[in-house]
Design an enzyme around this catalytic site. Structure first.
Site, PDB file in Angstrom:
ATOM      1  N   HIS A 131      42.184 -89.639  35.906  1.00 34.22           N
ATOM      2  CA  HIS A 131      41.100 -89.348  34.981  1.00 34.22           C
ATOM      3  C   HIS A 131      40.716 -87.871  35.075  1.00 34.22           C
ATOM      4  CE1 HIS A 131      40.374 -93.630  34.149  1.00 34.22           C
ATOM      5  NE2 HIS A 131      40.484 -93.840  35.449  1.00 34.22           N
ATOM      6  N   HIS A 136      32.143 -81.029  25.889  1.00 37.76           N
ATOM      7  CA  HIS A 136      32.076 -80.253  24.658  1.00 37.76           C
ATOM      8  C   HIS A 136      31.049 -79.131  24.750  1.00 37.76           C
ATOM      9  CE1 HIS A 136      33.973 -83.504  21.807  1.00 37.76           C
ATOM     10  NE2 HIS A 136      34.672 -83.339  22.925  1.00 37.76           N
ATOM     11  N   THR A 316      19.172 -91.461   6.201  1.00 39.50           N
ATOM     12  CA  THR A 316      20.415 -91.701   6.932  1.00 39.50           C
ATOM     13  C   THR A 316      21.017 -90.347   7.220  1.00 39.50           C
ATOM     14  OG1 THR A 316      20.776 -93.796   5.746  1.00 39.50           O
ATOM     15  CG2 THR A 316      22.682 -92.835   6.855  1.00 39.50           C
ATOM     16  N   HIS A 342      24.925 -97.201   9.136  1.00 36.74           N
ATOM     17  CA  HIS A 342      24.760 -97.679   7.765  1.00 36.74           C
ATOM     18  C   HIS A 342      26.062 -97.779   6.991  1.00 36.74           C
ATOM     19  CE1 HIS A 342      22.608 -98.746   4.103  1.00 36.74           C
ATOM     20  NE2 HIS A 342      21.498 -98.822   4.829  1.00 36.74           N
TER      21      HIS A 342
END
Length: 376
Positions: A131, A136, A316, A342
């Protein structure tokens, strides 16, 4: 681990384009890091105060200040990698998950801009796979992935300066194996707050009473000839079949915080009327469209970067895959609020839904029943 899986893994590592691209970088970055030891930067960092943080399981977030106190610090975190079997729906569907600190998603980390993040990454010898971690939020090739490759039994320490303010994804990214690890649950988020705290983009401070972390996860579980989800003894045994499902780009489950219903019912997120809530939402692999049914995004950083002025009064908002976003809302009415992706098929059929259970006094001015449903 089966011999078949060993061969599959070796073949993929040898042949995948990403492995060919990443492997030379790992060596180059590691060599450069060794050359840098002893430079003045290390002396400066050594003089900074240190803070050790105990991480907590999402949706909750460790204690932190919203405004920085004093100058930059070295903030110490520890993530222990755990490979574990989890159940992801009410039908008992099993998944061999890969996790940071045992949860899907991994914990949310909070620092302030210009702090140094110092992460201890542990891969216990009880695990079977290699791993690493890609932040970021970090500046440097592969987001630290080249410097953090750990085999079972290994531990590594990575330090980076948090130069950008916002919320950011982190995830596992081992050479040639990235999508399998990410879609097995191995991702999380870090929030880098501006040193002065959040603002509305016009200088007005924004402070929250609570913060919740929602990690959206797509899973790809193989089915048998009768359409039933298959079970396997190990992640290695499931690998070849899982890869086939992944390549269809069609998830079998899209969930919040690791399982269908993980944030509904008794696990609903709690708030009271008048409370100001910050929702951090990440999706490490696919686009998503958060929506609070009955509420709004008073302030929304859809791509999660706090130097950008927030959008206001959103119904949204769109979070691209590989991104974390943040939304701020002050609850004005009591009741159960559904918080969903949504794409309603993904919310209601695949599991991407949560609940906020809000207590307080009802305000008829905001909403009232003029006539109850009845026959004409």
């Amino acid at each position: 681990m089966s011999e078949q899986f060993q061969m599959t893994r070796r073949s993929m590592l040898a042949g995948a384009a990403i492995a060919g691209a990443v492997t030379p970088l790992i060596g180059a970055v590691a060599a450069h890091a060794e050359e840098a030891v002893g430079q003045i930067t290390h002396v400066d960092v050594a003089s900074l105060p240190r803070v050790k943080i105990d991480l907590v399981k999402p949706p909750f977030v460790h204690a932190h200040t919203q405004k920085a106190e004093g100058g930059p610090k070295v903030v110490e975190f520890t993530l222990t990698i755990e490979e574990k079997k989890i159940v992801i729906d009410e039908r008992g569907t099993e998944l061999h998950a890969m996790t940071f600190n045992g949860s899907v998603p991994g914990p949310l980390m909070v620092v302030h801009q210009d702090d140094y993040v110092e992460l201890t990454l542990i891969n216990p010898d009880t695990n079977t796979l290699q791993h690493n971690i890609d932040f970021h939020s970090a500046t440097g090739a592969l987001g630290g992935g080249a410097l953090t490759v750990v085999n079972p039994g290994d531990t590594t320490v990575l330090r980076f300066k948090a130069t950008k303010a916002g919320v950011f994804v982190y995830h596992c990214a081992p050479p040639g194996m990235v999508p399998w690890h990410v879609t097995s649950g191995m991702n999380g988020a870090i929030m880098v707050l501006p040193r002065e705290g959040l603002t509305d983009g016009k200088g007005k401070p924004i402070t929250y009473d609570k913060v919740y972390y929602v990690g959206e996860q797509d899973f790809y579980v193989p089915r048998d000839a009768n359409g039933n989800f298959k079970k396997y003894e190990s992640a290695g045994d499931a690998y070849a079949d899982t890869l086939e499902v992944m390549r269809t780009l069609t998830p079998t489950h899209i969930v919040f915080n690791g399982a269908v219903g993980a944030l509904t019912g008794d696990n609903a997120l709690k708030a009271t009327v008048g409370e100001k809530v910050l929702i951090v939402h990440s999706q490490a692999n696919r686009d998503t469209r958060p929506h609070l049914i009955g509420g709004h995004g008073d302030y929304v950083w859809a791509t999660g970067k706090f130097r950008n002025p927030p959008d206001v009064d959103q119904e949204t908002w769109f979070i691209p895959g590989g991104t974390a976003g943040a939304a701020f809302y002050t609850f004005e009415q009591p009741g159960i609020y559904a918080y969903v992706n949504h794409n309603l098929i993904e919310a209601f059929e695949l599991g991407a839904a949560a609940h906020f259970a809000v207590t307080g006094e009802w305000n008829d001015d905001l909403m009232t029943s003029v006539r109850a449903p009845s026959g004409t």
